[in-house]
Design an enzyme around this catalytic site. Structure first.
Site, short mmCIF file in Angstrom:
data_model
loop_
_atom_site.label_atom_id
_atom_site.label_comp_id
_atom_site.label_asym_id
_atom_site.label_seq_id
_atom_site.Cartn_x
_atom_site.Cartn_y
_atom_site.Cartn_z
N ARG A 121 -19.28 -10.32 -2.36
CA ARG A 121 -18.61 -11.18 -1.37
C ARG A 121 -17.41 -11.94 -1.94
O ARG A 121 -16.96 -12.93 -1.38
CB ARG A 121 -19.60 -12.18 -0.74
N LYS A 142 -2.61 -10.69 -0.18
CA LYS A 142 -2.91 -9.61 0.76
C LYS A 142 -3.36 -8.39 -0.03
O LYS A 142 -2.60 -7.85 -0.84
CB LYS A 142 -1.68 -9.28 1.62
N GLU A 184 12.46 -4.22 -2.10
CA GLU A 184 11.72 -5.42 -1.69
C GLU A 184 12.46 -6.70 -2.11
O GLU A 184 12.38 -7.71 -1.41
CB GLU A 184 10.31 -5.41 -2.27
N LYS A 226 8.98 -15.41 -1.64
CA LYS A 226 7.62 -15.05 -1.22
C LYS A 226 6.70 -16.27 -1.32
O LYS A 226 5.91 -16.53 -0.40
CB LYS A 226 7.11 -13.92 -2.10
N GLU A 236 -0.60 -15.09 7.55
CA GLU A 236 0.32 -14.33 8.39
C GLU A 236 0.11 -14.59 9.88
O GLU A 236 -0.02 -13.68 10.70
CB GLU A 236 0.21 -12.83 8.09
N ARG A 240 5.15 -15.74 7.82
CA ARG A 240 4.86 -14.75 6.78
C ARG A 240 5.18 -13.33 7.24
O ARG A 240 5.47 -12.44 6.44
CB ARG A 240 3.41 -14.85 6.32
N ASN A 244 7.70 -8.71 6.39
CA ASN A 244 7.58 -7.31 6.79
C ASN A 244 8.89 -6.74 7.33
O ASN A 244 8.89 -5.67 7.94
CB ASN A 244 6.48 -7.17 7.86
N HIS A 247 9.61 -3.03 7.51
CA HIS A 247 8.35 -2.33 7.28
C HIS A 247 7.81 -1.63 8.52
O HIS A 247 7.00 -0.71 8.39
CB HIS A 247 7.30 -3.31 6.75
N HIS A 251 6.74 1.77 7.20
CA HIS A 251 5.36 2.22 7.16
C HIS A 251 5.16 3.47 8.03
O HIS A 251 4.38 4.37 7.68
CB HIS A 251 4.41 1.12 7.63
N HIS A 264 7.66 3.79 -1.08
CA HIS A 264 7.59 2.65 -0.17
C HIS A 264 8.94 1.96 -0.06
O HIS A 264 9.41 1.64 1.03
CB HIS A 264 6.53 1.66 -0.66
#
Length: 362
Positions: A121, A142, A184, A226, A236, A240, A244, A247, A251, A264
């Site tokens: 956990r 993330k 990035e 960031k 997010e 935040r 992206n 993206h 993506h 990427h």
């Protein structure tokens, strides 16, 4: 050496960037904090041959250490590999006081972080990025794995204990990896303020300029952006999502082409130009698209891929995490340094996607 404190609602932790960090025991001990019962280093078969022994040698006096080496590449960010890492951790007797080290690029950081987030956990982990691209994913907590129907769709928010960015690990990066990571940094220069973008464009006219003090400064500036955003929006729910930018299409291209067929960063670079074109139509603004395209060409970013279907790309874009009730929501640019998240009609997206597909197939 530079240090930046990452502050979120759930945790504060140091980002330390500099050369030969793994020769400095005091830095390692401070980053690890409470002595773990055991340490598991997760890395890939490329990085293991270069840097694993250096890291193991630096850490094996602290706690018993195990290493899990996986195949390099985006395909390893899968449920099967996640399950394999969990099985390895259980077989080696890791417990709630153990520590996981993510030694590698973004794939390793995301995978190892998700293993840490869910083992017992949730246990502690440390990010040790070995690529420029990983500077973005190493900060912010993330962590995720991919599903065939969407990238990073299975994951969690799990902040690391520290980010140790030893820039000596970047010296073996091939040009295509440097370019992918630089995308990035460019993204980060576009989303908050103009000065960073202007500095970056002037300081790095071509990829050959990205080394030494310029590289460290670019990384630090990008990670500061960031950190600023994550400190305001850890999970997010607001700004935040600006991280992206580029993206949504990026993506989708990775998914349609097949993970690993385009890097990427290259996909995000194409996605940023496309997002600027959508912004001009949707927001009725004028953006320096030609200037960006020339710069991207000088850096070596590829053009829109050939042989793709606009309809297939749109369907993949609709699997983006920002989609609500089947409507694509994109980061659009009002101007350099100012973004807005807007719902974009399928018709507009399809028109612009067809233009991109037709242009490359002429």
């Amino acid at each position: 050496m530079n240090e930046l404190l990452i502050q979120t609602n759930s945790k504060e932790y140091p980002l330390i960037i500099g050369e030969n960090l793994f020769l400095q025991k005091d830095i390692l001990l401070r980053a690890i904090g409470e002595k773990p019962t055991s340490i598991l280093v997760i890395t890939d078969d490329h990085i293991s041959s270069l840097y694993l022994q250096r890291v193991v040698h630096a850490l094996d006096e602290i706690s018993p250490i195990f290493t899990k080496v996986i195949r390099s590449g985006e395909a390893s960010k899968s449920f099967d590999m996640y399950y394999e890492c969990q099985t390895f951790a259980l077989a080696k007797g890791l417990d709630r006081k153990s520590l996981i080290i993510a030694l590698g690029g973004g794939v390793i950081g995301d995978l190892a972080g998700f293993v840490a987030a869910t083992f017992m956990r949730g246990i502690r982990f440390i990010q040790i990025p070995t690529t420029i691209l990983a500077h973005d994913s190493a900060v912010g907590g993330k962590v995720a794995i991919n599903h065939p129907l969407g990238k990073n769709t299975i994951g969690a928010f799990h902040q690391p204990e520290a980010v140790l960015y030893d820039t000596t690990f970047l010296k073996t990066l091939p040009p295509e990896e440097k370019r992918s990571g630089f995308a990035e940094i460019i993204k980060e220069s576009l989303i908050l303020e103009k000065n960073f973008y202007q500095w970056l464009k002037t300081s790095v006219p071509t990829l050959d300029s990205l080394h030494g003090s310029i590289l460290q400064e670019a990384l630090l500036k990008g990670m500061r952006v960031k950190a600023t955003i994550v400190s305001q929006d850890e999970r997010e729910t607001g700004i935040r999502a600006y991280l992206n930018f580029g993206h949504t299409l990026g993506h989708a291209l990775e998914s349609v082409l097949g993970y690993g067929k385009i890097s990427h960063g290259d996909a995000v670079a194409i996605g940023m130009i496309f997002a600027m074109k959508v912004s001009e139509k949707q927001l009725n603004v004028t953006l320096p698209i030609r200037e960006m395209q020339k710069w991207f060409n000088d850096i070596g970013f590829p053009l829109f891929p050939k042989g793709l279907s606009a309809h297939d790309i749109l369907e993949s874009m609709k699997k983006d995490k920002k989609v609500v009730r089947g409507k694509v929501r994109m980061n659009l640019m009002k101007e350099i340094g100012a973004l807005a998240i807007e719902e974009v009609d399928d018709e507009l997206l399809l028109t612009l996607l067809k233009q991109e597909c037709e242009e490359v197939n002429v």
